[in-house]
Write a protein that holds these residues in place. Sequence first.
Motif, short mmCIF file in Angstrom:
data_model
loop_
_atom_site.label_atom_id
_atom_site.label_comp_id
_atom_site.label_asym_id
_atom_site.label_seq_id
_atom_site.Cartn_x
_atom_site.Cartn_y
_atom_site.Cartn_z
N PHE A 115 0.84 -1.20 0.00
CA PHE A 115 0.00 0.00 0.00
C PHE A 115 0.88 1.24 0.00
CE2 PHE A 115 -2.44 3.35 2.14
CZ PHE A 115 -3.54 3.38 1.30
N ASP A 116 0.59 2.16 -0.93
CA ASP A 116 1.41 3.36 -1.10
C ASP A 116 0.48 4.55 -1.30
OD1 ASP A 116 3.09 5.43 -1.92
OD2 ASP A 116 4.39 4.12 -3.10
N ALA A 117 0.26 5.31 -0.23
CA ALA A 117 -0.67 6.44 -0.29
C ALA A 117 -0.22 7.49 -1.29
CB ALA A 117 -0.82 7.06 1.10
N LYS A 118 1.09 7.73 -1.35
CA LYS A 118 1.61 8.75 -2.27
C LYS A 118 1.38 8.35 -3.72
CE LYS A 118 3.71 12.70 -2.78
NZ LYS A 118 3.10 13.94 -2.26
N HIS A 119 1.61 7.08 -4.04
CA HIS A 119 1.39 6.62 -5.41
C HIS A 119 -0.09 6.70 -5.77
CE1 HIS A 119 0.95 3.67 -8.73
NE2 HIS A 119 2.14 4.14 -9.09
N MET A 120 -0.95 6.37 -4.82
CA MET A 120 -2.40 6.46 -5.05
C MET A 120 -2.79 7.90 -5.34
SD MET A 120 -5.43 5.11 -2.53
CE MET A 120 -7.08 4.75 -3.19
N GLU A 121 -2.25 8.82 -4.57
CA GLU A 121 -2.53 10.23 -4.75
C GLU A 121 -2.08 10.70 -6.14
OE1 GLU A 121 -1.93 13.43 -1.47
OE2 GLU A 121 -0.09 13.43 -2.66
N GLN A 122 -0.90 10.30 -6.56
CA GLN A 122 -0.37 10.69 -7.87
C GLN A 122 -1.18 10.07 -9.01
OE1 GLN A 122 3.68 9.38 -7.42
NE2 GLN A 122 4.36 11.29 -6.44
N SER A 123 -1.64 8.84 -8.82
CA SER A 123 -2.38 8.14 -9.88
C SER A 123 -3.77 8.72 -10.08
CB SER A 123 -2.49 6.64 -9.54
OG SER A 123 -1.22 6.05 -9.48
N LEU A 124 -4.41 9.14 -8.98
CA LEU A 124 -5.79 9.64 -9.07
C LEU A 124 -5.87 11.16 -9.16
CD1 LEU A 124 -7.58 7.25 -6.53
CD2 LEU A 124 -7.24 6.97 -8.99
N HIS A 125 -4.73 11.83 -8.97
CA HIS A 125 -4.65 13.29 -9.11
C HIS A 125 -5.52 14.03 -8.11
CE1 HIS A 125 -2.46 12.37 -12.76
NE2 HIS A 125 -3.48 11.69 -13.22
N PHE A 126 -5.64 13.48 -6.90
CA PHE A 126 -6.31 14.15 -5.79
C PHE A 126 -5.48 13.94 -4.53
CE2 PHE A 126 -9.95 13.62 -8.62
CZ PHE A 126 -10.62 14.83 -8.48
N HIS A 127 -5.62 14.86 -3.57
CA HIS A 127 -4.92 14.67 -2.31
C HIS A 127 -5.43 13.39 -1.64
CE1 HIS A 127 -2.75 18.40 -2.38
NE2 HIS A 127 -3.85 19.12 -2.51
N PHE A 128 -4.53 12.69 -1.00
CA PHE A 128 -4.90 11.41 -0.40
C PHE A 128 -6.00 11.57 0.65
CE2 PHE A 128 -4.47 8.12 2.87
CZ PHE A 128 -4.65 6.99 2.08
N ASP A 129 -5.95 12.65 1.44
CA ASP A 129 -6.98 12.85 2.46
C ASP A 129 -8.37 12.95 1.84
OD1 ASP A 129 -5.10 12.77 4.44
OD2 ASP A 129 -5.01 14.94 4.74
N TYR A 130 -8.47 13.62 0.68
CA TYR A 130 -9.77 13.74 0.01
C TYR A 130 -10.22 12.40 -0.55
CZ TYR A 130 -13.43 15.36 -3.15
OH TYR A 130 -14.62 15.53 -3.80
N ILE A 131 -9.28 11.65 -1.13
CA ILE A 131 -9.60 10.31 -1.63
C ILE A 131 -10.14 9.45 -0.48
CG2 ILE A 131 -8.65 8.19 -2.63
CD1 ILE A 131 -6.52 9.97 -3.98
N ALA A 132 -9.45 9.51 0.66
CA ALA A 132 -9.85 8.70 1.81
C ALA A 132 -11.24 9.10 2.30
CB ALA A 132 -8.82 8.84 2.92
N ARG A 133 -11.54 10.40 2.31
CA ARG A 133 -12.86 10.86 2.76
C ARG A 133 -13.96 10.35 1.84
NH1 ARG A 133 -10.36 15.88 3.54
NH2 ARG A 133 -11.52 16.81 1.79
N CYS A 134 -13.71 10.41 0.53
CA CYS A 134 -14.72 9.94 -0.44
C CYS A 134 -14.95 8.44 -0.30
CB CYS A 134 -14.29 10.28 -1.86
SG CYS A 134 -14.29 12.06 -2.21
N LEU A 135 -13.87 7.68 -0.15
CA LEU A 135 -14.01 6.23 0.00
C LEU A 135 -14.75 5.90 1.29
CD1 LEU A 135 -13.14 3.56 -1.45
CD2 LEU A 135 -11.20 3.50 0.13
N LYS A 136 -14.39 6.58 2.36
CA LYS A 136 -15.04 6.36 3.65
C LYS A 136 -16.53 6.69 3.59
CE LYS A 136 -14.64 5.80 8.28
NZ LYS A 136 -14.07 4.62 8.95
N LYS A 137 -16.85 7.76 2.90
CA LYS A 137 -18.25 8.20 2.80
C LYS A 137 -19.12 7.13 2.17
CE LYS A 137 -21.18 11.75 0.65
NZ LYS A 137 -21.19 13.01 -0.15
N HIS A 138 -18.61 6.46 1.14
CA HIS A 138 -19.45 5.53 0.37
C HIS A 138 -19.24 4.06 0.72
CE1 HIS A 138 -21.08 8.70 -2.17
NE2 HIS A 138 -19.85 9.19 -2.30
N THR A 139 -18.16 3.72 1.41
CA THR A 139 -17.92 2.30 1.77
C THR A 139 -17.79 2.08 3.26
OG1 THR A 139 -15.49 2.41 1.68
CG2 THR A 139 -16.66 2.05 -0.41
#
Length: 289
Positions: A200-224
């Motif tokens: 698991f690599d938060a930085k790589h995920m952030e770079q791949s999806l072009h959003f800050h990791f904290d925002y990605i995590a909030r969206c995932l948490k909201k729906h799952t």
Amino acid sequence: MRCLELTIPPLPQLLTIGHSFWPPGQQHFVRSFNVYDMLFVMQGTLYITEDDVQYEIKEGSILVLEPNLTHVGHRPCEETTEIYWIHFVHPAPVRNIDNGQIPWSVPSAKGTDHDVAPHRQVMYIPKFTSVHNLDVVPFLQRMLELHHSLSPKSSLPLQTQLAGLFVELQTALRTQYVPRSRLLCDQAIAYLQQHLTSPFDAKHMEQSLHFHFDYIARCLKKHTGMSPLQYMHDLQIRTAKALLENTDLSVSEIGLRVGIENANYFIRLFRKHTGKTPGQYRSARIGMA
């Protein structure tokens, strides 16, 4: 937007399709029957009440009337109104759900050579929405042509056109009417599925999806309800369960297959999620077979 969740298989089956122009003053009669009635208004406005809920189906809109609910025209057409209607049969909806809450990317159970019945799956169609940006008319016209010359040769193509129409409607639900947070959640899920066997690599995920990791995590948490790492662990455990049930691979080999090199850590993680060690889980599943 409210959507109907239908269990499949089987797919909904077409009964009939029609097309007409209603003159000013025409009004839908009172009816309740055990079929779905899908109405497409191409021009004008159709006024329909379904179980005390009033709808104005304007040009470029669709309404799906549900089986065994009473519907009636509560007001006559005020201008020439062009409509297509489709009647199809299928069990009643599992539920009505907001399109933003549909778990588009949550993995479904996959069939194996041990199955003797299909796993439950679902499809979604909009209850009431605009179809201005959808390419539905070719499906409707082709269905009319096939229905007017119905024969064994045209029966399967006719049902296939209905399935294609549903695909068009569901694709619109997933791409045009979904909140940005849901779209990013789905992108995050797809990323985690693709990188299941990588650390698991938060930085790589952030770079791949072009959003800050904290925002990605909030969206995932909201729906799952899960963080990215929790969701990845959940994917790993579900994949490990399938391998334990359907292969003779060793526990350490299965750990490697799901991206966990340390066998002891894999066993601890598996027990945390299931309450059993991988060996206990496999023995219990074999005993149930």
